[in-house]
Write a protein that holds these residues in place. Structure first.
Motif, PDB file in Angstrom:
ATOM      1  N   MET A   1      -3.391   4.527   7.630  1.00  0.00           N
ATOM      2  CA  MET A   1      -4.732   3.911   7.490  1.00  0.00           C
ATOM      3  C   MET A   1      -4.844   2.728   6.790  1.00  0.00           C
ATOM      4  O   MET A   1      -4.117   2.546   5.754  1.00  0.00           O
ATOM      5  CB  MET A   1      -5.442   5.209   6.588  1.00  0.00           C
ATOM      6  CG  MET A   1      -6.900   4.723   6.192  1.00  0.00           C
ATOM      7  SD  MET A   1      -7.626   5.870   5.237  1.00  0.00           S
ATOM      8  CE  MET A   1      -8.976   5.135   4.440  1.00  0.00           C
ATOM      9  N   GLY A   2      -5.271   1.701   7.311  1.00  0.00           N
ATOM     10  CA  GLY A   2      -5.396   0.472   7.039  1.00  0.00           C
ATOM     11  C   GLY A   2      -6.449   0.228   6.190  1.00  0.00           C
ATOM     12  O   GLY A   2      -7.604   0.905   5.987  1.00  0.00           O
ATOM     13  N   ILE A   3      -6.285  -0.729   5.309  1.00  0.00           N
ATOM     14  CA  ILE A   3      -7.142  -1.190   4.208  1.00  0.00           C
ATOM     15  C   ILE A   3      -7.785  -2.555   4.544  1.00  0.00           C
ATOM     16  O   ILE A   3      -6.886  -3.339   4.334  1.00  0.00           O
ATOM     17  CB  ILE A   3      -6.576  -1.197   2.759  1.00  0.00           C
ATOM     18  CG1 ILE A   3      -6.198   0.219   2.504  1.00  0.00           C
ATOM     19  CG2 ILE A   3      -7.461  -1.449   1.700  1.00  0.00           C
ATOM     20  CD1 ILE A   3      -5.185   0.436   1.245  1.00  0.00           C
ATOM     21  N   SER A   4      -9.016  -2.807   4.457  1.00  0.00           N
ATOM     22  CA  SER A   4      -9.442  -3.946   4.732  1.00  0.00           C
ATOM     23  C   SER A   4     -10.357  -4.560   3.371  1.00  0.00           C
ATOM     24  O   SER A   4     -10.864  -3.769   2.739  1.00  0.00           O
ATOM     25  CB  SER A   4     -10.542  -4.002   5.725  1.00  0.00           C
ATOM     26  OG  SER A   4     -11.330  -5.116   5.946  1.00  0.00           O
ATOM     27  N   ILE A   5      -9.830  -5.621   2.892  1.00  0.00           N
ATOM     28  CA  ILE A   5     -10.236  -6.143   1.688  1.00  0.00           C
ATOM     29  C   ILE A   5     -10.823  -7.646   1.871  1.00  0.00           C
ATOM     30  O   ILE A   5     -10.096  -8.251   2.403  1.00  0.00           O
ATOM     31  CB  ILE A   5      -8.967  -6.315   0.581  1.00  0.00           C
ATOM     32  CG1 ILE A   5      -8.477  -4.709   0.454  1.00  0.00           C
ATOM     33  CG2 ILE A   5      -9.393  -6.944  -0.730  1.00  0.00           C
ATOM     34  CD1 ILE A   5      -7.271  -4.877  -0.295  1.00  0.00           C
ATOM     35  N   ASN A   6     -12.061  -7.636   1.277  1.00  0.00           N
ATOM     36  CA  ASN A   6     -12.655  -8.982   1.265  1.00  0.00           C
ATOM     37  C   ASN A   6     -13.151  -9.151   0.055  1.00  0.00           C
ATOM     38  O   ASN A   6     -14.076  -8.613  -0.430  1.00  0.00           O
ATOM     39  CB  ASN A   6     -13.828  -8.965   2.498  1.00  0.00           C
ATOM     40  CG  ASN A   6     -14.574 -10.454   2.703  1.00  0.00           C
ATOM     41  OD1 ASN A   6     -13.912 -11.279   2.091  1.00  0.00           O
ATOM     42  ND2 ASN A   6     -15.625 -10.500   3.265  1.00  0.00           N
ATOM     43  N   ASN A   7     -12.657 -10.381  -0.844  1.00  0.00           N
ATOM     44  CA  ASN A   7     -13.109 -10.666  -1.959  1.00  0.00           C
ATOM     45  C   ASN A   7     -12.900  -9.417  -3.000  1.00  0.00           C
ATOM     46  O   ASN A   7     -13.748  -8.963  -3.581  1.00  0.00           O
ATOM     47  CB  ASN A   7     -14.255 -11.242  -2.341  1.00  0.00           C
ATOM     48  CG  ASN A   7     -14.473 -12.609  -1.257  1.00  0.00           C
ATOM     49  OD1 ASN A   7     -13.476 -13.231  -1.417  1.00  0.00           O
ATOM     50  ND2 ASN A   7     -15.793 -12.938  -0.755  1.00  0.00           N
ATOM     51  N   ASP A  45      -0.396   6.416  -2.931  1.00  0.00           N
ATOM     52  CA  ASP A  45      -0.255   7.632  -3.099  1.00  0.00           C
ATOM     53  C   ASP A  45       0.310   8.067  -4.636  1.00  0.00           C
ATOM     54  O   ASP A  45       1.533   7.785  -4.738  1.00  0.00           O
ATOM     55  CB  ASP A  45       0.697   8.302  -1.852  1.00  0.00           C
ATOM     56  CG  ASP A  45       0.714   9.751  -2.023  1.00  0.00           C
ATOM     57  OD1 ASP A  45       0.186  10.526  -2.673  1.00  0.00           O
ATOM     58  OD2 ASP A  45       1.697  10.295  -1.320  1.00  0.00           O
ATOM     59  N   VAL A  46      -0.246   9.017  -5.081  1.00  0.00           N
ATOM     60  CA  VAL A  46       0.180   9.175  -6.675  1.00  0.00           C
ATOM     61  C   VAL A  46       1.321  10.041  -6.665  1.00  0.00           C
ATOM     62  O   VAL A  46       2.216  10.184  -7.575  1.00  0.00           O
ATOM     63  CB  VAL A  46      -1.011  10.247  -7.391  1.00  0.00           C
ATOM     64  CG1 VAL A  46      -0.766  10.457  -8.843  1.00  0.00           C
ATOM     65  CG2 VAL A  46      -2.242   9.169  -7.347  1.00  0.00           C
ATOM     66  N   MET A  47       1.497  10.758  -5.506  1.00  0.00           N
ATOM     67  CA  MET A  47       2.797  11.859  -5.253  1.00  0.00           C
ATOM     68  C   MET A  47       4.152  11.130  -4.859  1.00  0.00           C
ATOM     69  O   MET A  47       5.019  11.647  -5.016  1.00  0.00           O
ATOM     70  CB  MET A  47       2.652  13.119  -4.459  1.00  0.00           C
ATOM     71  CG  MET A  47       1.343  13.972  -4.877  1.00  0.00           C
ATOM     72  SD  MET A  47       1.439  14.477  -6.706  1.00  0.00           S
ATOM     73  CE  MET A  47       2.830  15.654  -6.215  1.00  0.00           C
ATOM     74  N   ASN A  48       3.953   9.944  -4.222  1.00  0.00           N
ATOM     75  CA  ASN A  48       4.791   9.198  -3.784  1.00  0.00           C
ATOM     76  C   ASN A  48       4.642   7.377  -4.078  1.00  0.00           C
ATOM     77  O   ASN A  48       4.201   6.765  -3.172  1.00  0.00           O
ATOM     78  CB  ASN A  48       4.858   9.218  -2.235  1.00  0.00           C
ATOM     79  CG  ASN A  48       6.186   8.636  -1.431  1.00  0.00           C
ATOM     80  OD1 ASN A  48       7.044   8.174  -2.495  1.00  0.00           O
ATOM     81  ND2 ASN A  48       6.131   8.318  -0.450  1.00  0.00           N
ATOM     82  N   PRO A  49       4.671   7.109  -5.265  1.00  0.00           N
ATOM     83  CA  PRO A  49       4.496   5.842  -5.595  1.00  0.00           C
ATOM     84  C   PRO A  49       5.285   5.001  -5.080  1.00  0.00           C
ATOM     85  O   PRO A  49       6.489   5.101  -4.969  1.00  0.00           O
ATOM     86  CB  PRO A  49       4.554   5.608  -7.220  1.00  0.00           C
ATOM     87  CG  PRO A  49       5.442   6.973  -7.619  1.00  0.00           C
ATOM     88  CD  PRO A  49       5.258   7.983  -6.455  1.00  0.00           C
TER      89      PRO A  49
END
Length: 149
Positions: A1-7, A45-49
């Motif tokens: 799942m990709g994360i799109s970040i703008n500002n 992922d908390v289980m796989n940092p």
């Protein structure tokens, strides 16, 4: 799942919108990198940092990329400065889409916001408009032909 970040705001953890702050630059700054790093940390992922050495490697790669970009800008500026006094042919497109060319000696070079413009025959042209470069006739006539014995 990709994360799109703008500002992305690291303080609030939410996307921040600022009117009129859009940049036409296609390069990433250190601030952009840090925003992406914060987003990556907060969405891992908390289980796989993620391993901290991965972050160090990413930082080293980004620093290397920034250094190469800075060197490229310096080389570009030096190339532009070396054009002063040279005879050049510049070309481009007119407003109607027709091709134009102009020949003359580069009188000066201006640097601003990472761009380099040359003044030829009183008109400014982008460095990318240069098609040919020749040593000017006046420079070849002023060559000292005496030799030390």
């Amino acid at each position: 799942m990709g994360i799109s970040i703008n500002n992305y705001s690291a303080a609030t953890g939410a996307a921040a919108t600022t009117a009129g702050s859009t940049s036409k630059s296609s390069s990433l700054s250190m601030q952009d990198f840090l925003q992406l790093l914060v987003a990556q940390l907060s969405n891992q992922d908390v289980m796989n940092p993620t391993n901290d050495t991965d972050f160090i490697a990413q930082m080293a790669q980004f620093t290397s990329l920034q250094t190469m970009q800075s060197m490229t800008e310096v080389i570009y500026a030096q190339y532009g400065a070396s054009m002063v006094g040279k005879d050049v042919t510049v070309a481009g497109y007119n407003a109607d889409g027709s091709v134009f060319s102009d020949e003359g000696t580069v009188d000066s070079v201006q640097f601003s916001n990472g761009s380099c413009t040359l003044t030829v025959n009183g008109k400014e042209y982008d460095l990318s408009a240069v098609m040919t470069v020749k040593t000017s006739a006046s420079a070849t006539n002023n060559t000292d032909t005496t030799a030390d014995v």
